[in-house]
Design a protein around this motif. Structure first.
Motif, mmCIF file in Angstrom:
data_model
loop_
_atom_site.group_PDB
_atom_site.id
_atom_site.type_symbol
_atom_site.label_atom_id
_atom_site.label_comp_id
_atom_site.label_asym_id
_atom_site.label_seq_id
_atom_site.Cartn_x
_atom_site.Cartn_y
_atom_site.Cartn_z
ATOM 1 N N PHE A 93 1.320 -2.122 -11.169
ATOM 2 C CA PHE A 93 1.976 -2.415 -9.896
ATOM 3 C C PHE A 93 1.166 -3.400 -9.067
ATOM 4 O O PHE A 93 1.718 -4.295 -8.426
ATOM 5 C CB PHE A 93 2.201 -1.131 -9.103
ATOM 6 C CG PHE A 93 3.427 -0.374 -9.522
ATOM 7 C CD1 PHE A 93 4.674 -0.955 -9.443
ATOM 8 C CD2 PHE A 93 3.332 0.921 -9.995
ATOM 9 C CE1 PHE A 93 5.816 -0.269 -9.839
ATOM 10 C CE2 PHE A 93 4.456 1.613 -10.390
ATOM 11 C CZ PHE A 93 5.705 1.022 -10.318
ATOM 12 N N MET A 94 -0.156 -3.243 -9.066
ATOM 13 C CA MET A 94 -0.996 -4.183 -8.317
ATOM 14 C C MET A 94 -0.796 -5.607 -8.824
ATOM 15 O O MET A 94 -0.657 -6.557 -8.042
ATOM 16 C CB MET A 94 -2.475 -3.781 -8.445
ATOM 17 C CG MET A 94 -2.831 -2.491 -7.735
ATOM 18 S SD MET A 94 -4.588 -2.090 -7.958
ATOM 19 C CE MET A 94 -4.640 -0.433 -7.283
ATOM 20 N N GLY A 95 -0.784 -5.769 -10.147
ATOM 21 C CA GLY A 95 -0.556 -7.091 -10.718
ATOM 22 C C GLY A 95 0.793 -7.656 -10.336
ATOM 23 O O GLY A 95 0.924 -8.840 -10.002
ATOM 24 N N VAL A 96 1.822 -6.812 -10.364
ATOM 25 C CA VAL A 96 3.172 -7.261 -10.003
ATOM 26 C C VAL A 96 3.225 -7.729 -8.553
ATOM 27 O O VAL A 96 3.821 -8.770 -8.231
ATOM 28 C CB VAL A 96 4.198 -6.124 -10.245
ATOM 29 C CG1 VAL A 96 5.535 -6.459 -9.581
ATOM 30 C CG2 VAL A 96 4.399 -5.898 -11.735
ATOM 31 N N HIS A 146 0.823 -1.218 0.000
ATOM 32 C CA HIS A 146 0.000 0.000 0.000
ATOM 33 C C HIS A 146 0.851 1.260 0.000
ATOM 34 O O HIS A 146 0.463 2.284 -0.562
ATOM 35 C CB HIS A 146 -0.932 -0.005 1.211
ATOM 36 C CG HIS A 146 -0.218 0.198 2.515
ATOM 37 N ND1 HIS A 146 0.370 -0.849 3.197
ATOM 38 C CD2 HIS A 146 0.024 1.314 3.245
ATOM 39 C CE1 HIS A 146 0.937 -0.380 4.293
ATOM 40 N NE2 HIS A 146 0.745 0.911 4.350
ATOM 41 N N GLY A 147 2.037 1.199 0.626
ATOM 42 C CA GLY A 147 2.876 2.393 0.698
ATOM 43 C C GLY A 147 3.323 2.867 -0.674
ATOM 44 O O GLY A 147 3.227 4.058 -1.007
ATOM 45 N N THR A 148 3.804 1.926 -1.496
ATOM 46 C CA THR A 148 4.249 2.277 -2.850
ATOM 47 C C THR A 148 3.093 2.816 -3.686
ATOM 48 O O THR A 148 3.228 3.832 -4.384
ATOM 49 C CB THR A 148 4.850 1.043 -3.543
ATOM 50 O OG1 THR A 148 5.957 0.566 -2.773
ATOM 51 C CG2 THR A 148 5.327 1.380 -4.948
ATOM 52 N N LEU A 149 1.943 2.152 -3.624
ATOM 53 C CA LEU A 149 0.785 2.569 -4.411
ATOM 54 C C LEU A 149 0.259 3.928 -3.963
ATOM 55 O O LEU A 149 -0.074 4.788 -4.796
ATOM 56 C CB LEU A 149 -0.326 1.516 -4.309
ATOM 57 C CG LEU A 149 0.016 0.133 -4.880
ATOM 58 C CD1 LEU A 149 -1.063 -0.871 -4.520
ATOM 59 C CD2 LEU A 149 0.189 0.213 -6.390
ATOM 60 N N ALA A 150 0.201 4.161 -2.645
ATOM 61 C CA ALA A 150 -0.286 5.441 -2.134
ATOM 62 C C ALA A 150 0.660 6.575 -2.508
ATOM 63 O O ALA A 150 0.226 7.671 -2.870
ATOM 64 C CB ALA A 150 -0.453 5.369 -0.612
ATOM 65 N N LEU A 151 1.966 6.307 -2.422
ATOM 66 C CA LEU A 151 2.948 7.341 -2.791
ATOM 67 C C LEU A 151 2.806 7.710 -4.266
ATOM 68 O O LEU A 151 2.767 8.901 -4.618
ATOM 69 C CB LEU A 151 4.360 6.830 -2.499
ATOM 70 C CG LEU A 151 5.490 7.785 -2.884
ATOM 71 C CD1 LEU A 151 5.529 8.978 -1.941
ATOM 72 C CD2 LEU A 151 6.836 7.077 -2.872
ATOM 73 N N LEU A 152 2.723 6.705 -5.128
ATOM 74 C CA LEU A 152 2.583 6.971 -6.562
ATOM 75 C C LEU A 152 1.311 7.754 -6.864
ATOM 76 O O LEU A 152 1.331 8.746 -7.603
ATOM 77 C CB LEU A 152 2.579 5.654 -7.333
ATOM 78 C CG LEU A 152 3.928 5.036 -7.664
ATOM 79 C CD1 LEU A 152 3.724 3.648 -8.264
ATOM 80 C CD2 LEU A 152 4.709 5.915 -8.616
#
Length: 434
Positions: free
Chosen positions: A285-288, A56-62
């Motif tokens: 990114f979610m898929g990865v 969630h951190g990577t996705l929220a930052l992006l």
């Protein structure tokens, strides 16, 4: 090796190869791989969702940074900056090349590199045409600088954020340990300018009578820049506040403020701003991360960690230098985000197996060079080829739209020498930090 582990590895490798050879859209192939894991029973839907939640951190930052970027783009601020670089060059190719680096580097230190290329690259072909210059070297320099500048801060590149958060680094820890290495990676590009970009370096051209476009909604722009400054401060000190603010929480708070400013100032509607967000990258990114979850659940990650233990052995310095070269070569052909996302938990498992932890979730400092090597190799190696990083594909796509295509073979004379120099500098840096 269990059948589940073999299947999870096979699906992951198939996704990587399909992405590397551009057999289909990156987002499509990541989703196909993720759904194959679910449909073959390797992951349940709750486990797949849990894998995304862990990231969630990577996705929220992006997401947060994408919202802020699109809000600033709506004011015309980036267009004005590009025109000012041309004016500041005063008809000197050397000044123009250095100006592109100076414009790109600070932006990419705080914004995702692919997003920065999306914003700045479309401005270069029309300006190059006005100056009667070949736009391709300018676009290549922009992309190579963007990828390298992502190493300057914790939030400059998704790959650096994935590794640094896996290591447990704060913004301040990253700055003290790694930002100098990022700066060195950027400075290494400068000596290549008169060599690789000779046609531009030696060019002298009359500067047309350009009037930089004035940003509109200036009050909104000032407020958005204020939000950006506050975010930068919170990136640095947010985790030391009484109520700690992580970089991803800071990015979401900044995005919320940007949306409120856009709505109240009527700069751009919320619907239009959301329509401009690069949802494809977020879904990719979610898929990865679901694929990574499949490797972990099937036990494949443990097997990979054992293999890495054999490869690295007990010599951390030797292992880090080997890992730097290995990831540098791999990321030239494999998109660096899934490569780094896959290897980070493998490295963490290795450290736990080798006793290189000081707490259940804390990596011992003597193991840091391994993670530094992964970060530098994964990020800088992507500069070598057209398919090595998402920003490369974005830049090539924009060049194609302006009838100046950049082919795979066109990239190599610029990318390969740059990466050789950068990895050499990174190797010395990792040796120094060990």
């Amino acid at each position: 090796m269990s059948l589940a582990a073999v299947l999870a590895i096979a699906i992951f490798v198939a996704v990587i190869l399909a992405a590397s050879f551009e057999l289909t859209d990156l987002t499509v192939v990541a989703l196909v791989g993720a759904m194959l894991l679910v449909l073959t029973g390797q992951l349940t839907m709750p486990e797949a969702v849990a894998s995304i939640a862990k990231a969630h951190g990577t996705l929220a930052l992006l997401f947060g940074m994408m919202v802020l970027v699109q809000a600033l783009e709506a004011t015309g601020a980036f267009n004005g900056l590009a025109h000012r670089v041309v004016l500041a060059s005063r008809g000197d190719g050397r000044r123009l090349l250095l100006g592109i680096m100076l414009l790109t580097s600070p932006i990419c230190a705080v914004l995702p590199n692919a997003t920065t290329v999306m914003l700045l690259a479309p401005l270069l072909p029309p300006l190059a045409k006005e100056l009667k210059l070949d736009p391709r070297p300018l676009l290549l320099l922009l992309v190579l600088t963007a990828n390298s500048a992502g190493l300057l801060t914790l939030v400059g590149d998704p790959a650096t954020y994935i590794v640094a958060t896996g290591l447990g680094f704060s913004f301040g820890q990253y700055f003290s340990q790694l930002s100098l290495g990022g700066l060195i990676s950027l400075l290494v590009i400068v000596p290549t300018l008169p060599w690789l970009y000779r046609s531009i370096w030696t060019a002298r051209f009359p500067v047309p009578d350009l009037t930089p476009p004035r940003p509109h909604h200036r009050q909104a722009m000032r407020m958005l820049l204020g939000v950006t400054v506050v975010m930068l401060v919170l990136f640095t000190v947010g985790e030391m506040l009484p109520v700690p603010l992580s970089p991803d929480a800071t990015a979401l708070a900044g995005a919320t403020a940007a949306l409120a400013i856009c709505h109240q100032s009527r700069l751009i509607t919320v619907d239009r701003l959301f329509a401009a967000i690069d949802w494809s990258t977020l879904v990719y990114f979610m898929g990865v991360f679901v694929l990574i979850g499949g490797l972990q659940t099937s036990g494949a990650m443990v097997l990979l960690a054992q293999g890495l233990t054999t490869l690295i052995g007990t010599n951390i310095l030797q292992g880090s230098l080997l890992l730097l070269l290995l990831t540098g070569v791999l990321s030239a052909f494999i998109p660096n985000i899934p490569l780094v996302a896959a290897l980070t938990p493998v490295l963490i498992s290795y450290c736990q197996t080798a006793g290189l932890t000081i707490a259940p979730d804390a990596i011992a400092p003597q193991a840091y060079p391994l993670f530094f090597a992964l970060m530098f190799g994964g990020t800088l190696g992507g500069n070598a080829t057209l398919i090595g990083a998402s920003a490369n594909l974005v830049g090539a796509g924009i060049a194609r739209q302006h009838d100046t295509p950049i082919h795979f073979r066109d990239w190599l004379p610029y990318g390969v020498p740059t990466v050789i120099l950068q990895l050499s500098a990174a190797l010395l840096y990792c040796w120094w930090r060990s």
